[in-house]
Scaffold this active site. Structure first.
Site, mmCIF file in Angstrom:
data_model
loop_
_atom_site.group_PDB
_atom_site.id
_atom_site.type_symbol
_atom_site.label_atom_id
_atom_site.label_comp_id
_atom_site.label_asym_id
_atom_site.label_seq_id
_atom_site.Cartn_x
_atom_site.Cartn_y
_atom_site.Cartn_z
ATOM 1 N N LYS A 1 9.182 4.817 10.391
ATOM 2 C CA LYS A 1 9.975 4.649 9.164
ATOM 3 C C LYS A 1 10.914 5.848 9.053
ATOM 4 C CE LYS A 1 9.268 3.691 4.202
ATOM 5 N NZ LYS A 1 8.255 3.443 3.157
ATOM 6 N N SER B 1 8.656 -0.780 0.541
ATOM 7 C CA SER B 1 9.861 -0.207 1.098
ATOM 8 C C SER B 1 9.837 -0.101 2.615
ATOM 9 C CB SER B 1 10.089 1.184 0.504
ATOM 10 O OG SER B 1 9.029 2.047 0.877
ATOM 11 N N SER C 1 3.981 0.098 -0.432
ATOM 12 C CA SER C 1 5.044 -0.081 0.566
ATOM 13 C C SER C 1 4.600 -0.295 2.002
ATOM 14 C CB SER C 1 6.008 1.095 0.520
ATOM 15 O OG SER C 1 6.900 0.910 -0.552
HETATM 16 N N1 GLN Z 1 7.803 -0.855 -4.956
HETATM 17 C C1 GLN Z 1 7.285 0.413 -5.353
HETATM 18 C C2 GLN Z 1 8.411 1.302 -5.819
HETATM 19 O O1 GLN Z 1 9.511 0.871 -5.746
HETATM 20 C C3 GLN Z 1 6.520 1.048 -4.242
HETATM 21 C C4 GLN Z 1 7.347 1.739 -3.250
HETATM 22 C C5 GLN Z 1 6.535 2.484 -2.233
HETATM 23 O O2 GLN Z 1 5.336 2.284 -2.077
HETATM 24 N N2 GLN Z 1 7.208 3.391 -1.549
HETATM 25 O O3 GLN Z 1 8.228 2.397 -6.242
#
Ligand code: GLN
Length: 453
Positions: free
Chosen positions: A59, A134, A158
């Site tokens: 990532k 994400s 995410s």
């Molecule tokens: N969807 C969540 C957010 O937007 C989780 C994102 C994540 O785990 N990085 O914060």
């Protein structure tokens, strides 16, 4: 076949298929070939190891020496870290070959991978739909067979949510199990790196290489590592599974509930017992998370000022103009929204009402899990309330996207480990089942998932 042959085959596959998916931000063909050749040489000299020569990708928020690390943001579009993240270094020394850096939501803020400066990622199961976020690039690349496994990070789902939406297995370890050093911070008290792969077995292999104490991360825990591979084969007889009533209520697609309960039936056949439990405070998890995460983000992201690295605006007239325009032009809309929400929640006069209140809810949620784990060994439920949605469907309505995180963010608030594994398909779209376990019981999660798979 050799790692060199495998690397060449996958690089060709990425060149052919990724223009449609957009899962990679950077492909590192030459460094990958060099790593593959080195792995082949290590094997030829008698060395062994399941990850030696295995292709992966990271990532794009794990710092990689001399290779771009963008966090999918314009503000870091030209940033090359002078060092490797601990996770990157550990996987490299196990012999894994990194083919590049994967697309993501900007600064890991999102559940759809639509907020990337480098464009949205498509779900390989249906190119008109999102892959989740994400870590959407990680999920899409693995699901499309461009790489067998990838790293991701999970601040509020995410890793698990994109795994669920693309038919993969993804693991968020216990907070502190995997070093965050060199992982660009979103919300430091929630962020945790972990693997996405097809199977629990592959996740076990990656976790074994990623996890462990690191003196460079003060929140990394010095607790012994389990033998994740050995744990896979343990029988499930006597396993106590808890089904939280709150995870099967309004908002859950009934077809997903059916798939999740079918997994439960299979686990019963393997000797597990099942009981209903309650996590009474999880109804407050989304509001608490969407105060705490933006609050920490607003502080973490203050370091991006256009002075030391990253994007700098053209012709600033003075220092304040430099800060304002570099940040104003460098951050995308969702990131700005979170910085503003977080700054507000932390400001004098509002801190007690929002941030402190959210921290109290966080403690209540943690206590709910501790109480539940006195009664059961693992908690099981859906990973997401819905299958993958259409690209653009929720982009004008951030709150409707936040609601998709309802089942995943509790594990981050409590710090416990969570895993999502494939539970079948609804209308041709993959859905996931989530398993949660007490602190540091990643081996148990991988064991249950492997026995089911
Ligand atoms: N969807 C969540 C957010 O937007 C989780 C994102 C994540 O785990 N990085 O914060």
């Amino acid at each position: 076949f050799s790692s060199t042959e495998l690397t060449d085959t996958l690089l060709a596959r990425i060149a052919q298929l990724d223009p449609q998916l957009n899962s990679f931000i950077t492909v590192t063909a030459e460094p990958a070939r060099a790593q593959a050749a080195a792995a082949d040489a290590r094997r030829a000299s008698g060395e062994n190891g399941a990850l030696l020569g295995a292709p992966i990708a990271h990532k794009d928020l794990f710092c990689t020496k001399d290779v771009l690390t963008t966090c999918a943001s314009k503000i870091l579009h030209n940033f090359k870290a002078p060092y490797d993240a601990t996770v990157v270094a550990k996987l490299a020394s196990a012999g894994a070959v990194s083919l590049g850096k994967l697309n993501m939501d900007e600064f890991a803020m999102g559940s759809a991978n639509e907020s990337s400066h480098f464009g949205a990622v498509k779900n390989p199961w249906d190119l008109s739909r999102v892959p989740g976020g994400s870590s959407g690039g990680s999920a899409a690349a693995v699901a499309a067979g461009l790489i067998p496994a990838a790293t991701g990070t999970d601040t509020g789902g995410s890793i698990r949510q994109p795994a669920a939406l693309t038919n993969l297995t993804g693991l968020k370890p216990t907070y502190g199990r995997v070093s965050r050093w060199g992982m660009i911070a979103y919300a430091s008290s929630l962020d945790q790196g972990g693997p996405l792969a097809r199977t629990a077995e592959d996740c076990a292999l990656l976790l074994g290489a990623m996890a462990g104490f690191d003196a460079k991360d003060s929140t990394c825990v010095d607790a012994p590592l389990d033998d994740y591979l050995a744990a896979l084969s343990q029988p499930l007889a006597g396993l106590r599974i808890g089904l939280p009533r709150e995870y099967f209520g309004a908002g859950l697609d009934a077809r997903i509930a059916e798939k999740v309960l079918a997994v439960v039936e299979e686990l019963k056949k393997l000797g597990a017992t099942v009981k209903e439990i309650s996590l009474p405070n999880i109804q407050h998890a989304i509001p608490a998370y969407y105060v705490i995460a933006p609050a920490e983000a607003s502080s973490n992201l203050s370091r991006f000022d256009g002075v030391r690295f990253g994007y700098r605006c053209e012709n600033p007239v003075n220092l304040e103009d430099l800060y304002k325009r570099s940040r104003g032009e460098g951050f995308g809309a969702e990131v700005k929204r979170r910085i503003m929400v977080g700054t507000y929640a932390l400001s004098a006069g509002y801190y007690d009402a929002y941030y402190l209140k959210a921290q109290k809810i966080r403690r209540l949620i943690k206590n709910d899990f501790v109480a539940a784990f006195n009664e059961v060994d693992v908690i099981l439920g859906p990973t997401t309330p819905n299958p993958a949605w259409k690209l653009g469907e929720k982009s004008g309505d951030p709150v409707s996207a936040y609601l998709e995180d309802i089942y995943t963010i509790t594990a981050n608030l409590a710090g416990i480990p969570g895993l999502s594994m494939p539970a079948g398909f609804v209308d041709g779209l993959p859905v996931g089942v989530q398993l949660l376990a007490p602190y540091f019981q990643e081996a148990r999660l991988l064991n249950v998932a492997h026995q089911y798979q």
